[in-house]
Structure formats: C-alpha cells, structure tokens
Design a protein around this motif. Structure first.
Motif, PDB file in Angstrom:
ATOM      1  N   GLY A  60      37.822  40.354  43.992  1.00 39.81           N
ATOM      2  CA  GLY A  60      36.562  40.227  43.267  1.00 39.81           C
ATOM      3  C   GLY A  60      35.564  39.327  43.948  1.00 39.81           C
ATOM      4  N   GLY A  61      35.888  38.827  45.123  1.00 42.38           N
ATOM      5  CA  GLY A  61      34.951  37.996  45.881  1.00 42.38           C
ATOM      6  C   GLY A  61      35.005  36.527  45.540  1.00 42.38           C
ATOM      7  N   GLU A  62      35.971  36.120  44.707  1.00 45.42           N
ATOM      8  CA  GLU A  62      36.081  34.713  44.310  1.00 45.42           C
ATOM      9  C   GLU A  62      37.140  34.025  45.169  1.00 45.42           C
ATOM     10  OE1 GLU A  62      34.112  33.363  42.186  1.00 45.42           O
ATOM     11  OE2 GLU A  62      33.138  35.190  41.456  1.00 45.42           O
ATOM     12  N   LEU A  63      36.868  33.922  46.474  1.00 47.69           N
ATOM     13  CA  LEU A  63      37.870  33.400  47.409  1.00 47.69           C
ATOM     14  C   LEU A  63      38.186  31.937  47.137  1.00 47.69           C
ATOM     15  CD1 LEU A  63      39.652  33.767  49.897  1.00 47.69           C
ATOM     16  CD2 LEU A  63      37.661  33.251  51.317  1.00 47.69           C
ATOM     17  N   LYS A  64      37.177  31.121  46.930  1.00 47.50           N
ATOM     18  CA  LYS A  64      37.426  29.692  46.725  1.00 47.50           C
ATOM     19  C   LYS A  64      38.231  29.444  45.448  1.00 47.50           C
ATOM     20  CE  LYS A  64      33.500  27.910  49.362  1.00 47.50           C
ATOM     21  NZ  LYS A  64      34.377  27.390  50.434  1.00 47.50           N
ATOM     22  N   GLN A  65      37.945  30.214  44.411  1.00 50.12           N
ATOM     23  CA  GLN A  65      38.712  30.075  43.176  1.00 50.12           C
ATOM     24  C   GLN A  65      40.159  30.518  43.389  1.00 50.12           C
ATOM     25  OE1 GLN A  65      36.856  31.959  39.818  1.00 50.12           O
ATOM     26  NE2 GLN A  65      38.487  31.408  38.378  1.00 50.12           N
ATOM     27  N   ALA A  66      40.329  31.557  44.178  1.00 46.59           N
ATOM     28  CA  ALA A  66      41.677  32.031  44.496  1.00 46.59           C
ATOM     29  C   ALA A  66      42.461  30.958  45.248  1.00 46.59           C
ATOM     30  CB  ALA A  66      41.605  33.311  45.333  1.00 46.59           C
ATOM     31  N   ILE A  67      41.790  30.260  46.156  1.00 42.42           N
ATOM     32  CA  ILE A  67      42.457  29.197  46.928  1.00 42.42           C
ATOM     33  C   ILE A  67      42.846  28.042  46.001  1.00 42.42           C
ATOM     34  CG2 ILE A  67      42.150  27.500  48.780  1.00 42.42           C
ATOM     35  CD1 ILE A  67      40.319  29.545  50.157  1.00 42.42           C
ATOM     36  N   GLN A  68      41.998  27.754  45.011  1.00 37.15           N
ATOM     37  CA  GLN A  68      42.323  26.696  44.053  1.00 37.15           C
ATOM     38  C   GLN A  68      43.563  27.059  43.238  1.00 37.15           C
ATOM     39  OE1 GLN A  68      38.803  26.113  41.689  1.00 37.15           O
ATOM     40  NE2 GLN A  68      37.701  24.993  43.311  1.00 37.15           N
ATOM     41  N   VAL A  69      43.649  28.317  42.814  1.00 36.29           N
ATOM     42  CA  VAL A  69      44.815  28.758  42.051  1.00 36.29           C
ATOM     43  C   VAL A  69      46.065  28.709  42.927  1.00 36.29           C
ATOM     44  CG1 VAL A  69      45.837  30.674  40.748  1.00 36.29           C
ATOM     45  CG2 VAL A  69      43.385  30.202  40.562  1.00 36.29           C
ATOM     46  N   LEU A  70      45.891  29.019  44.221  1.00 35.69           N
ATOM     47  CA  LEU A  70      47.024  28.963  45.145  1.00 35.69           C
ATOM     48  C   LEU A  70      47.658  27.578  45.165  1.00 35.69           C
ATOM     49  CD1 LEU A  70      48.737  30.264  47.456  1.00 35.69           C
ATOM     50  CD2 LEU A  70      46.971  29.428  49.048  1.00 35.69           C
ATOM     51  N   GLY A  71      46.818  26.545  45.040  1.00 37.63           N
ATOM     52  CA  GLY A  71      47.329  25.177  45.071  1.00 37.63           C
ATOM     53  C   GLY A  71      48.301  24.869  43.949  1.00 37.63           C
ATOM     54  N   SER A  72      48.202  25.606  42.827  1.00 32.86           N
ATOM     55  CA  SER A  72      49.096  25.343  41.692  1.00 32.86           C
ATOM     56  C   SER A  72      50.231  26.360  41.595  1.00 32.86           C
ATOM     57  CB  SER A  72      48.289  25.370  40.387  1.00 32.86           C
ATOM     58  OG  SER A  72      47.692  26.641  40.201  1.00 32.86           O
ATOM     59  N   GLU A  73      50.306  27.296  42.555  1.00 30.48           N
ATOM     60  CA  GLU A  73      51.340  28.314  42.542  1.00 30.48           C
ATOM     61  C   GLU A  73      52.516  27.891  43.413  1.00 30.48           C
ATOM     62  OE1 GLU A  73      53.802  30.941  41.936  1.00 30.48           O
ATOM     63  OE2 GLU A  73      51.919  31.185  40.825  1.00 30.48           O
TER      64      GLU A  73
END
Length: 587
Positions: A60-73
């Motif tokens: 969906g083009g929300e790369l930075k948000q995806a990277i933030q979620v990655l930090g908690s996965e």
C-alpha cells in the motif's frame, strides 16, 4: 490465503532459483494490493504474527510504517523480509534499506543466504556497492547466488579487479560456477585495469568454461567473444563465434562490432550481409546498425551508406540517438558534410555524442573554426562537453593549424569544465604543436605530463618529426616507441623514412636490419574504392589481380600526360601507385 512459515523452517529449504539474485519481486508473492484504512486498528494474522500486516503496508506504499511494525515482530517470515527489501529498492530509499538491514541483523535473519542475496541486490540498485560488499563479508553461508549477486554489482560499476580476485577465492572454496558467474567474470575482464592482465584472465576463464561444459551457452560465449574483441584478438573471437552451435542477433552483432572496432570494416559488412541471408530470424537492432554504419564510414562507401540509411529508416531505427550520431560521422567520412549536417538538423533531441559527431566531421575536413563554433553552440545549448568533445575539437584545431585556439581550449578543460586531460588530449596537443613546427613546445608538453606518456603521444611527436625532418627528436620518440610497442613495424618504417629524408643512408640500413632481426613486417598498404555499391580493394602486395596490368598501363599513360601537359618534373611521377590505381579503376 497464504500459509506463513517460521524463519527456521524456511531456512532449511532455501529457494534454489536464479531469481534469488535478480532485483524483481518473487513470483511467489501475491499480486493483489490491500488498501488500508488508516483509522482501522491493526489486526494480527491467523498465526499470531504481523507478517500479513507488514506485507499489506508495503504494497500500500506505507514502507516506513511497515518498517516500524517490523521492529515489534519477533518472527518475521522470509517472504515478509524479502518484500521489505524489494520495496526499499523500489522507493529508492537507502536510509530505509539500512534500517531494514539493521533489524534483520538484530534478528539473525541476515545469515539467510536468500535474504543476503536480496540485500546485496538492493544495495547495488541504491548505488551503494560498499554496503553490498559488507553484506557479503558478513554472510557465512555463501551460495552461488550470493557470489553472483556481488559479482553482478561489481561488474556493473567497473570494479573488475575486485571481482576477479573474489572469483579466484570462490573457485578455491569449491563452489561451482554457473552461466551467470562466467558472464560476470568475463565482463570483469573487459572493465579491469591493465595491471591485472585481463586478457590472460579471460583466457583462463575460457579454459574453465570448456572444462565444465558451458561452451554451448550462447550468453557465456557471446560475452567471451566481447573479451577477445576488446583486446584485439580478432582470430580468437572469430573462432568462438564460428564454434557457437546457436547464434542470436546479439552474437552476430558482437562479431560485427569486433570487426568494425578492430579496423576490419570489409569483414564487418560481409558478416552483416551473411547475417541478413542466413539468420532471417535475427533482426538487426540499433547496436548492429551503429557498427554497420561505422564500417561504411571507415570505407568511405557513400552509396552503400545511403542504402544502409534507407534500411534504418524502413526499420524505424532512425529515432535512436546513437544511430543518428553514427550516420552523421559516416556522411562526414564520405565527404558529404552537408548530408551529415542535415541528419543533425533533423534531430528532435541531441546529446553530447551527436554534437561530438558534428564537430568531428567539420574538423576532419579542415574546417577548424566551424568546429569550434559548433563546440561553443553546444555549450550555449546547456550541454556540457565530455572527454571525447575535447578530443574532437582539439583534433579539429590540429588539422586547421589553429594553435592558439587549441592551447586555450586545452587550458580550459579542467579549469572551466572540470574535465581532466587524458592521454588522447596530450597526443592532440603534441600533434597540434608539431604540425606547426613548434616541436620544442610539443616536447615540453610531454615533459610536463603527470602520467607517463603513452604510444599515442610519442607517435604524434614522431609523425611531426617526419613532416619537418627533425632527426634528433625523432630518435627520442622512436626509442620510447620501440620500448612501448616493440611489435609495431610502422614506427621503424617511419624512422627509416626520416633518416632517408635527411640522406642518412647508413641509419636507414640500421633500422631495416633492426626490423628484420625482430622478424617484423610492414603491413601492406591498402586502398579501396566504391563503384556501383560494390567495394574494390587494392593491396600493395597483390600482384595477381586480374585488372592489375591494364590498370598500371592506364595509370602510367595518365601520369605521362600530366608530366607533358603540366610540366611536372620527376617528382610528378612519385605518386603512390596503389591509391592511384583505385581512381583509375573508377575511370
């Protein structure tokens, strides 16, 4: 719905595919995009992880948000990590790429060879090969895909020596090369510095290819052909080409280019016609036509060049800039400056190569001031001069005897345009000053060079000494040339001619003895002429030509009439016979 696996399970069965080190998204990824409602509360997948959410955010083009979620996965899947890496490249974001890489290192996922391959590709696409090398250095399990990913990156940025060193290391570890490995290693030979003896490396790789059964691979063998062409080994290139069981338009084009770039234009044209007759499925592309047009220009075959131009128009290749630039040069070499100018004027877009071509055709015919005017117009159009631009405009000054203009242009190279003078530019300056009989200045230019003067520089000085019969400087230049080019018979012949002009007959004999002792032979003189779209060549040692006696008789008759009617003395009979034979043949 996708079934997500844990990273541990995925690493046990790595994906065995060459797609591992391409830059495109894996075909295993879902192609649909998920539109997210920013106000909606993030929901974990059925497996209790955020993998699906991260993937949806990426798409969906929300790369930075995806990277933030990655930090908690805690358990990101291989597919999730691959997608994040891919979109960092797509977004052209080095900072995001470094952030993803750091999180993979923290989670220990950077040791997955598949992801390491993706990271190396990502860093190359983002223009940071040093980061790619760091990923490689830190990867403990290096599959062939990891090696190839780094080889590709190094080859594309011209770091051939590093690539060849790593290739040697890979062979010592027992990892087997594939067709991609050989292709990248051979490309490294083309872009390597001369200090690593790239031709010898290429021959070693050739032997390796034969030992491992890749001699039938068209991509590998075409790249090998390019290596031999680069270093002037035309016979080796032809042997590779002839031995290819299957040829495509790329391999045909490579061999045509080999002939064209190694001063064998007749061979290039003959092979082009052979391709048109034998390989009807191999439609010539723009690269092929550039080399064919260059061959026509080298032969000054105007009518044949026009025929090729018509074919280019019919195939719709005339809008391609390199093709247009080649046509400009071809018409100039055929003496049709107006046609070359017309091709240039009809171009909607022009690059620096197009301008260089136009400058060169005026320069080669002695219109130095016009060439300088075009050079200045190019700059006024907002196009910065290139390394080649200065070679063409300095050459134009040399042919027209514009010494001061040439000196000013040479001085402006670095001070005004930030172009560092190279060996070719110094050779142009030596030629410019030498032709004007300012040989002391030419020698000072050589002495002031920061780099060691090469054969082109000393060759320019020797040629100037021939014009003005300067024996002392000729001996200095020839001594250096004999060391730099021990097998170039032309240098010995030129020195002998200078001694002959100075009536130093003992020195002439000494040079000829030296030539014989080194088992060198002068390349036979050759002239050619185009008559009714056919090219006829005359070689100075070709005494068996059917028309030779008749041509000689007519030539002697014409020369005798010139002597009688125009009062020419004995020197009037000293015209070069074989170039004259071409003109007589046309009559």
């Amino acid at each position: 719905m996708w079934v997500l696996q844990s990273p541990q399970i995925v690493r046990q069965v790595p994906l065995q595919s060459h797609l591992c080190y391409t830059c495109h998204a894996s075909s295993r990824l879902p192609v649909s995009f998920v539109s997210l409602n920013p106000s909606a509360k993030p929901v974990k997948g059925v497996d209790g992880t955020n993998n699906q959410l991260i993937q949806s955010l990426c798409k969906g083009g929300e790369l930075k948000q995806a990277i933030q979620v990655l930090g908690s996965e805690l358990n990101p899947s291989q597919q999730t990590c691959e997608l994040l890496i891919y979109y960092c490249g797509q977004k052209n974001s080095l900072s995001d790429g470094i952030d993803v890489h750091r999180q993979l290192v923290d989670g220990g996922l950077d040791q997955d060879p598949f992801l390491a391959t993706k990271l190396i590709n990502m860093y190359y696409e983002l223009g940071s090969v040093d980061h790619a090398c760091k990923v490689f250095d830190e990867t403990r399990e290096r599959t062939i895909y990891v090696w190839n990913a780094l080889f590709r990156a190094l080859a594309m940025v011209g770091r051939g020596k590093e690539l060849l060193d790593l290739y040697g290391q890979m062979n010592s570890t027992g990892v087997l090369s594939d067709r991609f490995t050989y292709t990248y290693a051979l490309k490294a030979c083309v872009v390597s510095e001369l200090s690593v003896r790239p031709l010898r490396k290429g021959m070693e790789i050739h032997a390796h290819i034969l030992r491992h059964g890749y001699e039938a691979n068209i991509h590998v063998m075409t790249t090998l052909l390019d290596v031999y062409a680069k270093f002037g080994r035309v016979s080796y290139a032809n042997s590779v080409f002839s031995g290819m069981p299957v040829k495509n338009f790329v391999s045909w084009s490579a061999m045509i280019a080999c002939y064209a770039k190694n001063e064998m234009p007749m061979k290039a044209l003959e092979l082009f016609w052979q391709m048109m007759l034998e390989a009807r499925e191999s439609v010539p592309n723009s690269v092929t036509m550039v080399n064919v047009v260059q061959a026509c220009g080298a032969l000054a075959a105007l009518e044949l060049g026009k025929l090729i131009h018509a074919y280019i128009l019919r195939r719709g290749l005339d809008s391609i800039l390199p093709v247009r630039s080649a046509l400009i040069t071809m018409y100039g070499r055929c003496g049709e400056i107006e046609l070359g100018q017309r091709v240039f004027d009809n171009m909607n877009n022009r690059d620096v190569v197009s301008w260089n071509s136009l400058i060169s055709i005026y320069g080669m015919h002695g219109f130095g001031k016009k060439a300088i005017q075009i050079f200045e117009n190019m700059i006024h159009q907002g196009i910065s001069p290139s390394y080649i631009s200065f070679i063409t405009v300095l050459g134009a000054c040399s042919h027209a005897g514009l010494v001061e203009e040439g000196k000013n242009l040479f001085k402006s190279m670095h001070s005004k345009y930030r172009v560092h003078p190279g060996m070719e530019h110094y050779a142009c300056m030596v030629d410019l000053l030498g032709r004007a009989n300012r040989l002391d200045e030419a020698m000072k230019v050589i002495q002031d060079m920061r780099a060691e003067p090469g054969p082109t520089v000393w060759g320019s000085l020797l040629g100037s000494c021939r014009i003005h019969c300067n024996v002392e400087l000729a001996e200095t230049a020839s001594t250096m040339l004999f060391e730099l080019e021990p097998n170039n018979a032309g240098n010995y012949v030129l020195l002998a001619d200078i001694y002959a002009d100075a009536k130093m007959w003992n020195n002439v004999k000494s040079v000829k003895k030296l030539l014989e002792s080194r088992d060198l032979q002068k390349i036979p003189g050759c002239s050619w002429i185009e008559v009714k779209r056919k090219i006829y060549s005359f070689v100075s040692v070709d005494e068996n030509s059917i028309q030779m006696e008749a041509l000689r008789a007519l030539l002697i008759k014409l020369l005798t009439e010139m002597k009688e009617q125009q009062g020419l003395g004995p020197k009037g009979m000293s015209l070069r016979i074989y170039p004259s034979l071409c003109l007589v043949f046309n009559l």
